[in-house]
Enzyme design. Structure first.
Site, mmCIF file in Angstrom:
data_model
loop_
_atom_site.group_PDB
_atom_site.id
_atom_site.type_symbol
_atom_site.label_atom_id
_atom_site.label_comp_id
_atom_site.label_asym_id
_atom_site.label_seq_id
_atom_site.Cartn_x
_atom_site.Cartn_y
_atom_site.Cartn_z
ATOM 1 N N LYS A 50 -14.200 16.727 23.195
ATOM 2 C CA LYS A 50 -13.839 17.169 24.548
ATOM 3 C C LYS A 50 -14.975 16.907 25.531
ATOM 4 C CE LYS A 50 -13.863 21.981 26.368
ATOM 5 N NZ LYS A 50 -15.183 22.061 26.826
ATOM 6 N N ASN A 51 -16.182 17.353 25.153
ATOM 7 C CA ASN A 51 -17.277 17.305 26.125
ATOM 8 C C ASN A 51 -17.865 15.913 26.291
ATOM 9 O OD1 ASN A 51 -16.852 19.936 26.747
ATOM 10 N ND2 ASN A 51 -18.468 20.741 25.419
ATOM 11 N N ARG A 121 -14.909 22.908 34.262
ATOM 12 C CA ARG A 121 -16.326 22.742 34.529
ATOM 13 C C ARG A 121 -16.706 21.256 34.643
ATOM 14 N NH1 ARG A 121 -20.869 25.103 36.392
ATOM 15 N NH2 ARG A 121 -22.676 24.093 35.530
ATOM 16 N N ASP A 145 -15.019 28.000 31.674
ATOM 17 C CA ASP A 145 -15.088 29.282 30.974
ATOM 18 C C ASP A 145 -16.002 30.263 31.689
ATOM 19 O OD1 ASP A 145 -13.482 28.514 28.856
ATOM 20 O OD2 ASP A 145 -15.162 27.506 27.869
ATOM 21 N N ASP A 332 -21.739 26.706 21.438
ATOM 22 C CA ASP A 332 -20.283 26.574 21.306
ATOM 23 C C ASP A 332 -19.785 26.893 19.897
ATOM 24 O OD1 ASP A 332 -20.222 25.861 23.931
ATOM 25 O OD2 ASP A 332 -19.995 23.706 23.573
HETATM 26 N N1 EPU Z 1 -27.654 26.056 34.278
HETATM 27 C C1 EPU Z 1 -28.138 26.521 35.466
HETATM 28 N N2 EPU Z 1 -28.187 25.660 36.526
HETATM 29 C C2 EPU Z 1 -27.778 24.366 36.438
HETATM 30 C C3 EPU Z 1 -27.279 23.909 35.206
HETATM 31 C C4 EPU Z 1 -27.223 24.773 34.133
HETATM 32 O O1 EPU Z 1 -28.516 27.677 35.578
HETATM 33 O O2 EPU Z 1 -27.872 23.642 37.455
HETATM 34 C C5 EPU Z 1 -27.595 26.978 33.136
HETATM 35 C C6 EPU Z 1 -26.170 27.418 32.813
HETATM 36 O O3 EPU Z 1 -25.747 28.486 33.621
HETATM 37 C C7 EPU Z 1 -26.268 27.772 31.360
HETATM 38 C C8 EPU Z 1 -27.285 26.790 30.834
HETATM 39 O O4 EPU Z 1 -28.025 26.324 31.961
HETATM 40 O O5 EPU Z 1 -26.751 29.066 31.213
HETATM 41 C C9 EPU Z 1 -26.679 25.611 30.101
HETATM 42 O O6 EPU Z 1 -25.824 24.877 30.946
HETATM 43 P P1 EPU Z 1 -25.524 23.341 30.735
HETATM 44 O O7 EPU Z 1 -25.630 22.694 32.059
HETATM 45 O O8 EPU Z 1 -26.340 22.816 29.613
HETATM 46 O O9 EPU Z 1 -24.017 23.387 30.245
HETATM 47 P P2 EPU Z 1 -22.733 22.778 30.950
HETATM 48 O O10 EPU Z 1 -22.952 21.362 31.269
HETATM 49 O O11 EPU Z 1 -22.244 23.713 31.989
HETATM 50 C C10 EPU Z 1 -21.763 21.958 28.672
HETATM 51 C C11 EPU Z 1 -20.471 22.116 27.937
HETATM 52 C C12 EPU Z 1 -20.370 23.519 27.373
HETATM 53 C C13 EPU Z 1 -21.557 23.774 26.460
HETATM 54 C C14 EPU Z 1 -22.868 23.542 27.226
HETATM 55 C C15 EPU Z 1 -24.107 23.696 26.368
HETATM 56 C C16 EPU Z 1 -18.988 20.651 29.135
HETATM 57 C C17 EPU Z 1 -17.807 20.493 30.010
HETATM 58 N N3 EPU Z 1 -19.365 21.891 28.848
HETATM 59 O O12 EPU Z 1 -21.707 22.893 29.725
HETATM 60 O O13 EPU Z 1 -19.178 23.527 26.600
HETATM 61 O O14 EPU Z 1 -21.515 25.101 26.000
HETATM 62 O O15 EPU Z 1 -22.854 22.218 27.789
HETATM 63 O O16 EPU Z 1 -24.022 22.870 25.268
HETATM 64 O O17 EPU Z 1 -19.578 19.682 28.684
HETATM 65 C C18 EPU Z 1 -17.357 24.516 25.494
HETATM 66 O O18 EPU Z 1 -17.025 23.375 25.143
HETATM 67 O O19 EPU Z 1 -16.832 25.556 25.011
HETATM 68 C C19 EPU Z 1 -18.400 24.674 26.495
HETATM 69 C C20 EPU Z 1 -18.594 25.782 27.182
#
Ligand code: EPU
Length: 450
Positions: A50-51, A121, A145, A332
């Protein structure tokens, strides 16, 4: 210890079945009804990640011709991403049954329609490629989420360093850059989304961009490798420092999405939890190094093949788990691991370092009798405790899947509500578990009391 081949369970190739995919199976709100007690046995072949798929789709904005993606998972987030891209003027031909998607971004628009963007997201991943290709992007703030604050300041700061101007609007963000140039960017935190966005912005920028403290998740590596195959120059893929040398243009290619390590980890944990014996196919065991270390430490027999995993368990021991960016233990898989640990002998500790609200799931398994004590971002799990059926909320993709897993070892019936979240991330979740022998059904909400 190797498991003799003659004891391999019968093959059930689910990928060739007529998966209509997510909530397309039954219209309207649905629940999972799970009756526990059956160890999972058999073979399950998994989907593309998915991601990764959602970001590969966004990357189509970067090139003029047709990008052809295969192994696109039949999950609900994919058509939403397709709609977002259509709203941006991309021609999208998505075939969920064939797991393919053809995307042609001849002349993308810079302003995405609000509705679809706020639902997932991954919509934020359009920002980098749009700014890189069109010089401008306006998006509603992304959805997804409810597992933490999930800001995007790291994405925006990086784009600013590359010469973009950020315009704040209520509920929206606009990024303008007549000309993006290379920059030295050090991320405060190895954010998956920020790394992906900045890479996609940098591939067409003038000069060299260095992203230090970059995220290294296998899905980011998949994106970078696809961009390279399209003509981008990226050094350091898979490491903490990425160096991107901007090029004039990218060309279209065909690309297969990498396997879904989180889906694989979920089925592995479900198999171990139920004392089962499952062969997982279309998985890269090397993407799951830390979860497999933890499963082995919990007493699970893990046999790695080239692109398969055999999981067999008979009793579980307590282990400690700390979620961290890759190659650490993935957040995850944290809710699924907590369910597993509720059935392990002894006291386990789980520390969540990525999403501050991911422990909200604990209240759901506590209703079933799990003994979990939370202290800030640490959880103490004492086991084994007999779980009893209950009505659970599937709070997010992973919490919903973990709730169903808890039902697999509970007495009585467990009902997991809000399963549209599970549909967002798991293709054919119910039929795949059924094929492994699980007593799980998807029912219309209206047919269920409680
Ligand atoms: N964060 C910030 N500011 C930013 C970016 C991130 O504070 O500008 C914080 C977030 O709030 C969080 C942490 O950094 O606390 C990690 O965020 P990250 O940017 O790494 O995650 P994401 O890109 O929002 C993706 C996946 C998530 C997965 C995370 C970590 C997608 C669409 N989502 O999220 O997937 O948990 O990376 O591996 O790629 C899932 O599949 O269930 C899921 C939530």
């Amino acid at each position: 210890m190797a498991i003799p081949l003659d004891r391999l369970p019968p093959m059930v190739n689910l990928s060739s079945g007529p998966f209509s995919g997510p909530s397309l199976e039954l219209p309207g709100p649905a629940v999972f009804r799970v009756r526990g007690g059956t160890p999972l046995r058999g073979t399950v072949e998994l989907s593309g990640a998915k991601n990764s798929a959602l970001k590969l789709m966004a990357a189509s904005l970067l090139c003029e011709g047709t990008l052809e993606l295969s192994a696109v998972p039949a999950i609900a987030d994919v058509p939403v991403m397709a709609d977002i891209l259509r709203g941006l003027g991309v021609e999208v031909d998505l075939d969920m049954a064939a797991n393919t998607c053809r995307l042609t971004a001849a002349d993308p628009q810079w302003h995405a329609p609000q509705d679809a963007v706020t639902r997932i997201r991954a919509s934020v991943s359009c920002l980098g490629p749009l700014v890189g290709r069109v010089g401008r992007a306006r998006l509603a703030l992304p959805g997804g989420d409810k597992i933490g604050a999930r800001g995007i300041e790291l994405h925006l700061r990086g784009l600013e360093a590359m010469g973009a101007t950020i315009i704040d609007r209520p509920g929206e963000v606009e990024v303008v850059a007549s000309h993006l140039h290379g920059a030295m960017i050090t991320l405060d935190f190895p954010s998956v989304g920020a790394t992906e966005n900045l890479v996609m912005a940098a591939v067409l920028a003038d000069g060299t961009t260095v992203i230090d403290n970059a995220a290294r998740e296998p899905e980011i590596q998949d994106l970078c490798r696809m961009l390279e195959a399209m003509g981008a120059h990226i050094d350091g893929i898979g490491g903490p420092t990425l160096e991107i040398h901007g090029v004039e243009r990218l060309h279209p290619i065909s690309w297969a999405t990498c396997p879904d390590r989180i889906e694989a980890g979920t089925y592995a944990m479900a198999a171990a939890l139920t004392g089962g014996d499952v062969l997982i196919e279309r998985v890269r065991p090397s993407d799951l190094t830390m979860p497999l270390i933890k499963l082995r430490a919990a007493g699970v027999l893990v046999e790695e093949g080239g692109n398969s995993l055999r999981i067999k368990a008979d009793g579980l021991d307590a282990v400690n788990v700390v979620t961290l960016p890759y190659p650490g233990f993935p957040t995850d898989l944290q809710p699924q691991m907590m369910v597993l640990l509720s059935q392990a002998q002894g006291t386990s500790r789980c520390t969540e370092n990525v999403f501050e609200s991911r422990f909200s799931f604990v209240e759901q398994i506590a209703r079933m009798g799990a003994d979990v004590q939370i202290d800030g971002h640490h959880a103490l799990i004492r086991g084994p405790v007999k779980l009893h059926g209950a009505h659970l909320q599937g709070l997010d993709v992973r919490a919903g899947a973990a709730g169903a897993m808890a039902g697999l070892v509970a007495t009585g019936e467990t009902f997991v509500h809000d399963v549209h979240h599970v549909d967002r991330g798991y293709a054919g979740f119910v039929p795949r578990l059924q094929a492994l022998g699980a007593d799980i059904e998807r029912l219309p909400l209206a047919s269920v009391d409680g």
